[in-house]
Design a protein around this motif. Structure first.
Motif, PDB file in Angstrom:
ATOM      1  N   GLU A  71     -42.106 107.169 -10.786  1.00 39.14           N
ATOM      2  CA  GLU A  71     -42.750 108.483 -10.877  1.00 39.14           C
ATOM      3  C   GLU A  71     -42.083 109.467  -9.929  1.00 39.14           C
ATOM      4  O   GLU A  71     -42.060 109.260  -8.717  1.00 39.14           O
ATOM      5  N   GLY A  75     -57.369 109.487 -12.653  1.00 37.76           N
ATOM      6  CA  GLY A  75     -58.689 109.416 -12.051  1.00 37.76           C
ATOM      7  C   GLY A  75     -59.069 110.775 -11.491  1.00 37.76           C
ATOM      8  O   GLY A  75     -58.212 111.635 -11.366  1.00 37.76           O
ATOM      9  N   ALA A 122     -58.123 104.852 -15.882  1.00 37.61           N
ATOM     10  CA  ALA A 122     -57.943 104.925 -14.421  1.00 37.61           C
ATOM     11  C   ALA A 122     -59.163 104.301 -13.757  1.00 37.61           C
ATOM     12  O   ALA A 122     -60.303 104.695 -14.022  1.00 37.61           O
ATOM     13  N   GLN A 172     -44.064 107.736 -19.017  1.00 45.62           N
ATOM     14  CA  GLN A 172     -45.490 107.830 -18.734  1.00 45.62           C
ATOM     15  C   GLN A 172     -45.811 109.302 -18.558  1.00 45.62           C
ATOM     16  O   GLN A 172     -45.152 109.993 -17.778  1.00 45.62           O
ATOM     17  N   ALA A 201     -41.702 108.750 -15.232  1.00 44.34           N
ATOM     18  CA  ALA A 201     -42.889 109.617 -15.196  1.00 44.34           C
ATOM     19  C   ALA A 201     -42.667 110.800 -14.273  1.00 44.34           C
ATOM     20  O   ALA A 201     -41.854 110.738 -13.345  1.00 44.34           O
ATOM     21  N   GLY A 241     -50.498 108.096 -18.754  1.00 46.61           N
ATOM     22  CA  GLY A 241     -50.724 107.726 -17.360  1.00 46.61           C
ATOM     23  C   GLY A 241     -52.205 107.670 -17.031  1.00 46.61           C
ATOM     24  O   GLY A 241     -53.000 108.488 -17.510  1.00 46.61           O
ATOM     25  N   ALA A 279     -52.922 118.231 -11.308  1.00 45.34           N
ATOM     26  CA  ALA A 279     -52.105 118.604 -12.474  1.00 45.34           C
ATOM     27  C   ALA A 279     -50.629 118.459 -12.134  1.00 45.34           C
ATOM     28  O   ALA A 279     -50.234 118.630 -10.980  1.00 45.34           O
ATOM     29  N   GLY A 280     -49.817 118.167 -13.142  1.00 44.90           N
ATOM     30  CA  GLY A 280     -48.371 118.060 -12.949  1.00 44.90           C
ATOM     31  C   GLY A 280     -47.733 119.436 -12.854  1.00 44.90           C
ATOM     32  O   GLY A 280     -48.361 120.450 -13.181  1.00 44.90           O
ATOM     33  N   GLY A 337     -43.211 115.077 -14.929  1.00 44.26           N
ATOM     34  CA  GLY A 337     -42.502 116.238 -15.473  1.00 44.26           C
ATOM     35  C   GLY A 337     -41.975 116.025 -16.881  1.00 44.26           C
ATOM     36  O   GLY A 337     -41.296 116.892 -17.413  1.00 44.26           O
ATOM     37  N   LYS A 371     -42.514 115.607  -9.800  1.00 45.70           N
ATOM     38  CA  LYS A 371     -43.136 116.651 -10.632  1.00 45.70           C
ATOM     39  C   LYS A 371     -44.477 116.215 -11.209  1.00 45.70           C
ATOM     40  O   LYS A 371     -45.119 116.949 -11.960  1.00 45.70           O
ATOM     41  N   ALA A 372     -44.871 114.975 -10.907  1.00 51.67           N
ATOM     42  CA  ALA A 372     -46.104 114.422 -11.482  1.00 51.67           C
ATOM     43  C   ALA A 372     -47.347 115.138 -10.959  1.00 51.67           C
ATOM     44  O   ALA A 372     -47.295 115.896  -9.990  1.00 51.67           O
ATOM     45  N   ILE A 385     -46.061 101.012  -9.874  1.00 50.08           N
ATOM     46  CA  ILE A 385     -45.607 102.411  -9.958  1.00 50.08           C
ATOM     47  C   ILE A 385     -44.893 102.701  -8.645  1.00 50.08           C
ATOM     48  O   ILE A 385     -45.484 102.533  -7.567  1.00 50.08           O
ATOM     49  N   TYR A 400     -56.298 124.027 -17.104  1.00 49.66           N
ATOM     50  CA  TYR A 400     -54.869 123.811 -17.378  1.00 49.66           C
ATOM     51  C   TYR A 400     -54.313 124.981 -18.186  1.00 49.66           C
ATOM     52  O   TYR A 400     -53.219 125.480 -17.922  1.00 49.66           O
TER      53      TYR A 400
HETATM   54  C1  LIG Z   1     -55.400 114.755 -13.413  1.00 50.14           C
HETATM   55  C2  LIG Z   1     -54.472 113.662 -13.003  1.00 50.14           C
HETATM   56  C3  LIG Z   1     -54.983 112.549 -12.378  1.00 50.14           C
HETATM   57  C4  LIG Z   1     -54.126 111.484 -12.039  1.00 50.14           C
HETATM   58  N1  LIG Z   1     -54.653 110.358 -11.475  1.00 50.14           N
HETATM   59  C5  LIG Z   1     -53.862 109.287 -11.232  1.00 50.14           C
HETATM   60  C6  LIG Z   1     -54.414 108.067 -10.754  1.00 50.14           C
HETATM   61  O1  LIG Z   1     -55.606 107.940 -10.583  1.00 50.14           O
HETATM   62  N2  LIG Z   1     -53.565 107.045 -10.505  1.00 50.14           N
HETATM   63  C7  LIG Z   1     -52.209 107.147 -10.733  1.00 50.14           C
HETATM   64  O2  LIG Z   1     -51.468 106.180 -10.499  1.00 50.14           O
HETATM   65  N3  LIG Z   1     -51.663 108.289 -11.201  1.00 50.14           N
HETATM   66  C8  LIG Z   1     -52.455 109.349 -11.472  1.00 50.14           C
HETATM   67  N4  LIG Z   1     -51.914 110.497 -12.003  1.00 50.14           N
HETATM   68  C9  LIG Z   1     -50.474 110.498 -12.395  1.00 50.14           C
HETATM   69  C10 LIG Z   1     -50.320 110.186 -13.884  1.00 50.14           C
HETATM   70  O3  LIG Z   1     -50.725 108.890 -14.189  1.00 50.14           O
HETATM   71  C11 LIG Z   1     -48.863 110.359 -14.373  1.00 50.14           C
HETATM   72  O4  LIG Z   1     -48.006 109.388 -13.850  1.00 50.14           O
HETATM   73  C12 LIG Z   1     -48.288 111.704 -14.025  1.00 50.14           C
HETATM   74  O5  LIG Z   1     -49.229 112.704 -14.232  1.00 50.14           O
HETATM   75  C13 LIG Z   1     -47.038 111.967 -14.858  1.00 50.14           C
HETATM   76  O6  LIG Z   1     -46.554 113.253 -14.665  1.00 50.14           O
HETATM   77  P1  LIG Z   1     -46.895 114.467 -15.680  1.00 50.14           P
HETATM   78  O7  LIG Z   1     -48.285 114.859 -15.378  1.00 50.14           O
HETATM   79  O8  LIG Z   1     -45.893 115.497 -15.331  1.00 50.14           O
HETATM   80  O9  LIG Z   1     -46.758 113.944 -17.074  1.00 50.14           O
HETATM   81  C14 LIG Z   1     -52.747 111.576 -12.326  1.00 50.14           C
HETATM   82  C15 LIG Z   1     -52.259 112.729 -12.930  1.00 50.14           C
HETATM   83  C16 LIG Z   1     -53.084 113.758 -13.283  1.00 50.14           C
HETATM   84  C17 LIG Z   1     -52.523 114.969 -13.968  1.00 50.14           C
END
Ligand SMILES: Cc1cc2nc3c(=O)[nH]c(=O)nc-3n(C[C@H](O)[C@H](O)[C@H](O)COP(=O)(O)O)c2cc1C
Length: 494
Positions: A194, A54, A76, A264, A243, A51, A361-362, A245, A197-198, A166, A285
């Motif tokens: 998504e 940013g 990102a 993702q 996406a 994923g 963070a997720g 979790g 839990k993301a 998304i 983390y």
């Molecule tokens: C540190 C961090 C920054 C993220 N920044 C973005 C972002 O800029 N744009 C976006 O669409 N998703 C962003 N996400 C979501 C991730 O792309 C991804 O879909 C999500 O973390 C998936 O869940 P998980 O962390 O449980 O694997 C970010 C996630 C994290 C952990």
């Protein structure tokens, strides 16, 4: 009493034609590791998308490492210009300049698939899409807002750039596909769904985050169903990527069972050597506990999940962090009341300056216990997925065997009921009618009810066994295991 109705009743007949019930034998099978992810003509060896993260967490370093392993690496784009020391002088041009640079760097490092993640909420989203087109990126992931207005679909198509929105609900997916279909006579190439839990900004209201109604397991099949109509209409396969979790290979197996064709993942990729963030960001983390993960209200106007730290505690206590707004990157940002600039604090966090920022963070970040290479992480996921597939297949086979046993016993019960119960009773009943005995009518209709319900039960059991058979046959097809499939005489028509 009118007995003529009952007299006319038909004996319930069961379809007992021969059905072939094969045996499935998985012993010594070579399980295919993971199925490829096909997004139009772009094929990823592994169905895993890293994923976009940013600000600056996923840049060319992480994205190219993932792409080199066969997954899809994503840069990102939002506020990426903050990497430029002259950001405040160049303003929004910095974003396009640095994005172009990072895309080129990634393309130099890999021949694999690279995507760019763009937030539709940012003011320069169309400029960033333009850069992605000019640099002929493989795909763009468009989140935080609906990608329906002013999308240069023709240019994206000419450059061969795939478009992947998304979403967090089937409603949003439907809206996007409907609008594209109407406006552009085209549809996006895949969808990321998504769940709550993301990490990072979440497409849910705060009160929906822990509500099971909005869990990924719930929204994923809804999105899959929503997209089906468009797949049929356009004769295209639109993969749905799950996406939020997804932490282990078993999680990947689970979401695949719910209709996903890819996953993702964000959180797991943060704790890799190749992740572009400072080591202190990654260590946050490893150090965090479950109770440290909190939902914050971001100036973007969306809730977000982050690791609680002194900065967030100060913000919660009402402290404001002075900042200079470069160019109002977010239409939705209320600069006067914002306690901090989200781009600035995320960029601080990227550099490890966590007393002036925080890490998104997720919800599974507390489970991360070490930093590994992208290769090690993917290998672990592949092994876990394989194990889960094997376990799932044996479970399915056991269920099928049990369904066949049940079928055999039901059939026997039915035949006995027909033979011993109904026929003699019917005769007796008819004699009873002649005698005018009501008792027989009652017993006869009770037996009829029993046989009818046995019939229904039997037919349900046949349906269930057929479903399980179909699932197993599909599994066999997928893994080319037909040499292991035996049709046993004893198994026929249980
Ligand atoms: C540190 C961090 C920054 C993220 N920044 C973005 C972002 O800029 N744009 C976006 O669409 N998703 C962003 N996400 C979501 C991730 O792309 C991804 O879909 C999500 O973390 C998936 O869940 P998980 O962390 O449980 O694997 C970010 C996630 C994290 C952990």
């Amino acid at each position: 009493m009118d007995f003529s109705m009952i007299k006319r009743l038909q004996m319930p007949k069961l379809d007992l034609r021969n059905i072939e019930w094969p045996r499935f034998d998985f012993s010594g099978s070579q399980w295919v590791k993971m199925t490829k992810l096909r997004i139009g003509d772009a094929v990823a060896k592994l169905p895993i998308v890293q994923g976009g993260m940013g600000v600056g967490i996923s840049l060319s370093g992480l994205a190219s490492a993932v792409a080199n392993e066969g997954g899809i690496g994503v840069i990102a784009a939002n506020s990426i210009g903050m990497l430029d020391p002259e950001y405040y002088a160049k303003n929004k041009d910095a974003n396009s300049i640095i994005l172009r640079k990072e895309i080129r760097k990634a393309q130099e490092k890999t021949a694999g698939l690279i995507g760019v993640n763009i937030m539709m909420a940012v003011d320069d989203c169309l400029d960033l899409i333009r850069v992605a087109i000019e640099e002929k990126i493989d795909m763009v992931f468009l989140g935080a807002g609906l990608p329906i207005k002013g999308i240069p679909v023709e240019d994206l198509r000419t450059a061969g750039v795939k478009v992947i929105p998304i979403v967090s609900s089937a409603r949003a997916a439907g809206l996007i596909f409907r609008s594209w279909s109407k406006k552009y006579k085209d549809i996006p190439d895949a969808v990321v769904v998504e769940g709550p839990k993301a990490g990072g900004h979440l497409g849910f209201k705060a009160e929906q985050i822990d509500d099971p109604e909005f869990a990924l397991e719930r929204i994923l099949p809804e999105v899959v169903a929503e997209i089906k109509t468009y797949e049929k209409k356009y004769h295209r396969t639109i993969p749905v990527i799950a996406a939020g979790g997804v932490f282990t290979g078993a999680d990947i197996y689970k979401v695949f069972k719910l209709g996903a064709s890819g996953v993702q993942m964000g959180t797991r990729f943060v704790a890799t050597h190749e992740c572009d963030a400072d080591i202190r960001f990654k260590e946050a983390y490893i150090a965090c506990r479950e109770e440290d993960l909190e939902i914050i209200k971001s100036p973007v106007g969306l809730p977000g999940r982050a690791i609680r730290n002194s900065f967030l505690k100060d913000v919660a206590a009402g402290k404001k962090m002075g900042f200079k707004c470069a160019w109002r990157c977010l239409k939705s940002c209320d600069i006067k009341s914002a306690r901090y600039c989200i781009s600035l604090v995320l960029d601080n966090a990227r550099q490890g300056i966590l007393d002036k920022g925080f890490a998104f963070a997720g919800s599974n970040a507390y489970r991360v216990d070490k930093i590994v290479s992208v290769n090690e992480l993917l290998q672990e996921l592949i092994d876990q997925y394989q194990h889960a597939t094997e376990k799932g297949a044996s479970k399915l086979r056991d269920e099928y065997e049990k369904a066949l046993e049940k079928l055999a016993s039901l059939k026997e019960e039915y035949l006995i009921a027909m033979r011993k119960g109904l026929s003699p009773l019917k005769e007796e009943y008819e004699r009873g009618i002649e005698k005018g005995a009501i008792l027989f009518r009652e017993e006869y209709s009770k037996t009829m009810d029993k046989i009818n319900s046995l019939k229904a039960e039997y037919q349900n059991a046949v349906d269930k066994a057929n479903l399980l058979k179909a699932e197993l046959v599909e599994l066999f097809e997928q893994y080319s295991l037909f040499d292991k499939l035996q049709i046993e005489g004893a198994r026929q028509n249980p």
